[in-house]
Design a protein around this motif. Sequence first.
Motif, mmCIF file in Angstrom:
data_model
loop_
_atom_site.group_PDB
_atom_site.id
_atom_site.type_symbol
_atom_site.label_atom_id
_atom_site.label_comp_id
_atom_site.label_asym_id
_atom_site.label_seq_id
_atom_site.Cartn_x
_atom_site.Cartn_y
_atom_site.Cartn_z
ATOM 1 N N ARG A 90 40.422 40.736 38.382
ATOM 2 C CA ARG A 90 40.638 41.594 37.208
ATOM 3 C C ARG A 90 41.993 41.289 36.564
ATOM 4 O O ARG A 90 43.008 41.161 37.240
ATOM 5 C CB ARG A 90 40.589 43.074 37.612
ATOM 6 C CG ARG A 90 40.791 44.055 36.461
ATOM 7 C CD ARG A 90 40.841 45.491 36.940
ATOM 8 N NE ARG A 90 39.592 45.882 37.595
ATOM 9 C CZ ARG A 90 39.465 46.113 38.881
ATOM 10 N NH1 ARG A 90 40.534 45.995 39.675
ATOM 11 N NH2 ARG A 90 38.307 46.470 39.402
ATOM 12 N N LEU A 126 44.788 42.776 33.764
ATOM 13 C CA LEU A 126 45.238 43.967 33.043
ATOM 14 C C LEU A 126 45.906 43.497 31.753
ATOM 15 O O LEU A 126 46.897 42.752 31.796
ATOM 16 C CB LEU A 126 46.209 44.781 33.898
ATOM 17 C CG LEU A 126 45.677 45.152 35.298
ATOM 18 C CD1 LEU A 126 46.693 46.009 36.041
ATOM 19 C CD2 LEU A 126 44.335 45.877 35.200
ATOM 20 N N HIS A 156 38.352 42.526 32.870
ATOM 21 C CA HIS A 156 39.677 42.973 32.435
ATOM 22 C C HIS A 156 39.674 44.446 32.060
ATOM 23 O O HIS A 156 38.646 45.013 31.701
ATOM 24 C CB HIS A 156 40.173 42.136 31.251
ATOM 25 C CG HIS A 156 39.232 42.113 30.077
ATOM 26 N ND1 HIS A 156 38.269 41.144 29.910
ATOM 27 C CD2 HIS A 156 39.101 42.960 29.024
ATOM 28 C CE1 HIS A 156 37.589 41.379 28.805
ATOM 29 N NE2 HIS A 156 38.061 42.482 28.244
ATOM 30 N N TRP A 157 40.851 45.038 32.167
ATOM 31 C CA TRP A 157 41.111 46.399 31.702
ATOM 32 C C TRP A 157 42.148 46.318 30.584
ATOM 33 O O TRP A 157 43.016 45.451 30.583
ATOM 34 C CB TRP A 157 41.686 47.265 32.820
ATOM 35 C CG TRP A 157 40.708 47.689 33.875
ATOM 36 C CD1 TRP A 157 39.406 47.308 34.006
ATOM 37 C CD2 TRP A 157 40.980 48.578 34.970
ATOM 38 N NE1 TRP A 157 38.840 47.899 35.099
ATOM 39 C CE2 TRP A 157 39.781 48.698 35.711
ATOM 40 C CE3 TRP A 157 42.095 49.288 35.379
ATOM 41 C CZ2 TRP A 157 39.693 49.490 36.842
ATOM 42 C CZ3 TRP A 157 42.019 50.088 36.511
ATOM 43 C CH2 TRP A 157 40.824 50.184 37.232
ATOM 44 N N HIS A 158 42.079 47.283 29.634
ATOM 45 C CA HIS A 158 43.070 47.388 28.566
ATOM 46 C C HIS A 158 43.985 48.581 28.832
ATOM 47 O O HIS A 158 43.506 49.685 29.105
ATOM 48 C CB HIS A 158 42.383 47.574 27.202
ATOM 49 C CG HIS A 158 41.597 46.379 26.780
ATOM 50 N ND1 HIS A 158 40.390 46.461 26.131
ATOM 51 C CD2 HIS A 158 41.837 45.056 26.934
ATOM 52 C CE1 HIS A 158 39.917 45.250 25.895
ATOM 53 N NE2 HIS A 158 40.781 44.386 26.372
#
Length: 297
Positions: free
Chosen positions: A193, A195, A213-215
Amino acid sequence: MNWTLDQLEAFAAAAQCGSFSAAARQIGKAQSRISTAITNLEIDLGFDLFDRSARLPVLTPQGREMLIEAQAVLAQCQRMQARAMTASTGEEVSLTVAMDEAVPITSFENFFLRVAERFPLLKLTIINGSQDDIARWVSEQRADLGILFRLKPPPENLEFMPIGQFHQALVVATNHPLATQPTPTLTELHAYRQLVIRDRMGEVPARPISPNHWHIDSYYYITALVIRGLGWALIPEHVAREAWYADALVELSTEHIPDSVLVEMGVVKRRDQGKGIVMTWMYDALREMFPRHSGRV
């Protein structure tokens, strides 16, 4: 020729926004006034600026040429207004500074100490945001100055002065599987993942590298989550090297990162805003704060 500045403003806004309705919202006028202004400008010029046969207006070849001229005229008018404001205002009574939350903390703490000593009666407001937030606030006159990392050109009504350059560091937690890969490949990065920074309005100026992915809208919160093992991230080097993170992060090589890891930091203000005594001093002080083109803080 009987064209007016209002007509040029409507024309430039419609070209930039992609529609008459969007231009009306940006300028704060009725759509009918925007449409009428552009039609009258076309009549005065003797040719069409937009092809209206599609759902949205598209610039004609003549329109593309005239847009360059219109923007030059409007920019000159903004400079004239700024010069007049500077001549008439003198020292500012109050200022609002919008800052990217990831700027070097200690450097700007010292900067504001100098501001307080130099201008003890100044009423200063400092607001924090993430990247595009800063440009938006200055453009909307919610802030007088903005200090931000530039990942894309600012809006047309803002001017940008670079003050420093910074590398981004590729970081993971000490116990993350990538910590044992000093030069991770894209394939290895894709397996975990990422960020990714975004602004508070939901726009994502940074393009994700990993499909997973994370936002997140704060580099510092990204770093905190990296330390907890939630993924890897690209963050400004000075954030990665803050004393409280020193033993919790591992910096990896960015050799295989496809995009540039160099980020430019600078100051933005509206083109039509004058610089009084305080703002002029701030510009000079900010210009001297960081070594240019060194890539290091």
